[in-house]
Design a protein around this motif. Structure first.
Motif, short mmCIF file in Angstrom:
data_model
loop_
_atom_site.label_atom_id
_atom_site.label_comp_id
_atom_site.label_asym_id
_atom_site.label_seq_id
_atom_site.Cartn_x
_atom_site.Cartn_y
_atom_site.Cartn_z
N LEU A 42 16.49 -27.83 21.03
CA LEU A 42 17.58 -26.88 20.88
C LEU A 42 18.61 -27.54 19.96
CD1 LEU A 42 17.74 -25.97 24.66
CD2 LEU A 42 17.27 -24.30 22.84
N GLU A 43 18.69 -27.05 18.74
CA GLU A 43 19.49 -27.72 17.72
C GLU A 43 20.91 -27.15 17.66
OE1 GLU A 43 18.57 -30.35 15.86
OE2 GLU A 43 16.69 -30.36 17.01
N LEU A 44 21.88 -28.06 17.68
CA LEU A 44 23.28 -27.65 17.56
C LEU A 44 23.57 -27.27 16.12
CD1 LEU A 44 26.04 -27.43 19.01
CD2 LEU A 44 26.48 -29.79 18.26
N ASP A 45 24.20 -26.11 15.93
CA ASP A 45 24.52 -25.60 14.60
C ASP A 45 25.78 -24.75 14.70
OD1 ASP A 45 24.28 -25.05 11.90
OD2 ASP A 45 22.23 -24.29 12.01
N THR A 46 26.20 -24.18 13.59
CA THR A 46 27.28 -23.19 13.60
C THR A 46 26.77 -21.92 12.95
OG1 THR A 46 28.16 -24.11 11.53
CG2 THR A 46 29.17 -24.86 13.58
N ASN A 47 27.22 -20.78 13.45
CA ASN A 47 26.79 -19.51 12.87
C ASN A 47 27.73 -19.07 11.76
OD1 ASN A 47 29.03 -18.46 14.18
ND2 ASN A 47 27.85 -17.40 15.77
N ALA A 48 27.47 -17.89 11.22
CA ALA A 48 28.27 -17.39 10.10
C ALA A 48 29.74 -17.23 10.47
CB ALA A 48 27.70 -16.07 9.61
N ASP A 52 30.07 -22.54 17.48
CA ASP A 52 29.00 -23.47 17.85
C ASP A 52 27.86 -22.70 18.49
OD1 ASP A 52 30.19 -25.80 16.96
OD2 ASP A 52 31.15 -26.23 18.87
N VAL A 53 26.64 -22.98 18.06
CA VAL A 53 25.46 -22.32 18.62
C VAL A 53 24.35 -23.35 18.81
CG1 VAL A 53 25.96 -20.06 17.60
CG2 VAL A 53 24.54 -21.71 16.33
N GLY A 107 25.91 -20.29 27.44
CA GLY A 107 26.18 -19.42 26.31
C GLY A 107 25.42 -18.12 26.40
N LYS A 108 25.70 -17.23 25.44
CA LYS A 108 25.07 -15.92 25.38
C LYS A 108 23.92 -15.97 24.36
CE LYS A 108 28.08 -14.02 28.20
NZ LYS A 108 28.99 -12.94 27.75
N ILE A 109 22.75 -15.52 24.78
CA ILE A 109 21.56 -15.62 23.95
C ILE A 109 21.36 -14.38 23.08
CG2 ILE A 109 19.92 -14.63 25.61
CD1 ILE A 109 18.04 -17.04 24.76
N GLN A 110 20.90 -14.60 21.86
CA GLN A 110 20.61 -13.51 20.93
C GLN A 110 19.30 -13.83 20.20
OE1 GLN A 110 24.04 -13.24 18.36
NE2 GLN A 110 25.30 -12.26 19.92
N ILE A 111 18.39 -12.87 20.15
CA ILE A 111 17.12 -13.06 19.45
C ILE A 111 17.35 -12.98 17.94
CG2 ILE A 111 14.83 -12.07 19.05
CD1 ILE A 111 14.76 -11.29 21.98
N LEU A 112 16.70 -13.86 17.19
CA LEU A 112 16.87 -13.92 15.74
C LEU A 112 15.82 -13.08 15.01
CD1 LEU A 112 17.42 -17.78 15.31
CD2 LEU A 112 19.18 -15.99 15.33
N GLN A 156 19.32 -17.71 19.12
CA GLN A 156 20.48 -18.58 19.10
C GLN A 156 21.28 -18.33 20.37
OE1 GLN A 156 23.20 -17.83 15.86
NE2 GLN A 156 23.83 -15.83 16.64
N ILE A 157 21.98 -19.36 20.81
CA ILE A 157 22.84 -19.27 21.98
C ILE A 157 24.26 -19.55 21.52
CG2 ILE A 157 23.39 -20.24 24.25
CD1 ILE A 157 20.37 -21.13 24.35
N ILE A 158 25.13 -18.55 21.60
CA ILE A 158 26.53 -18.75 21.24
C ILE A 158 27.21 -19.45 22.41
CG2 ILE A 158 28.69 -17.63 20.59
CD1 ILE A 158 27.03 -15.34 19.43
N ILE A 159 27.66 -20.68 22.17
CA ILE A 159 28.15 -21.54 23.24
C ILE A 159 29.49 -21.06 23.77
CG2 ILE A 159 28.95 -23.88 23.78
CD1 ILE A 159 26.88 -24.89 21.73
#
Length: 202
Positions: A42-48, A52-53, A107-112, A156-159
């Motif tokens: 589960l990779e830490l990243d940032t969305n648009a 943090d996601v 966090g809240k999960i969203q399918i990509l 992605q999981i929006i933290i």
């Protein structure tokens, strides 16, 4: 996660670094009316939007994804080094214990969509191939091999919350020299890591 105040790490920059270096976690939700857990990177990243996601994927053969509902809250767990601590190393009588690092992320999960899944796979492979003698790139894989992507579900999981426990004998500073000495004598890499972290926190 229950964490006594003296073990709670609220330094988010430090915790983010931990997540980047300990990204193999556990994704937990409710599936078919029961708690369900999958062990995955589960990779830490940032969305648009700059949030943090965590980004990951699971096999379509895993029924967990069928229970994903957009904006459903999920829990992810990340473990760091840990070690048994003998109370024989203390100056005063006490029970033994365990030192460890653990981080829980909610966090809240969203399918990509397919494009975002492919982008996440490029990042994942490039990150871990850096240490390879002959690194591969997804760009160079055949169309036949890449068809396997159809067998995964990316998300992605929006933290929304990060809880970090760094239990490093903070309540026994007088015993740190002996604890560190004894941990370094072991053949356990986790014990050595805990010893080093106690040193850093002093």
């Amino acid at each position: 996660m229950y964490t006594p105040s003296h073990y709670r790490n609220e330094n988010l920059d430090e915790v983010r670094e931990f997540l980047k270096h300990n990204s193999f976690g556990i994704l937990i939700n409710q599936t078919n009316g029961r708690p369900w857990a999958t062990h995955i990177p589960l990779e830490l990243d940032t969305n648009a939007g700059g949030e943090d996601v965590l980004v990951g994927h699971i096999s379509k053969a895993n029924p967990q994804w069928k229970s994903f509902v957009d904006n459903e809250e999920v829990l992810t767990i990340f473990n760091g080094p840990h070690s048994y601590i003998s109370s024989s190393w203390y100056k005063e009588e006490e029970v033994p214990t365990w030192n460890y690092i653990a981080v829980h992320v909610y966090g809240k999960i969203q399918i990509l969509n397919d494009e975002a899944v492919l982008d996440s796979l490029h990042k994942l492979v490039d990150k871990y191939e850096k240490a390879s003698t002959n690194p591969i790139s997804i760009h160079n894989l055949s169309h036949k091999t890449m068809k396997q992507i159809k067998g995964i579900v990316g998300f992605q999981i929006i933290i929304s919350d990060i809880q970090a426990t760094y239990k490093l004998s903070q309540t026994r500073p007088e015993d740190h020299p002996k604890i560190i000495e004894e941990l370094q004598k072991t053949n356990n890499p986790g014990s050595h890591d805990i010893a080093n972290m106690i040193k850093q926190k002093k």
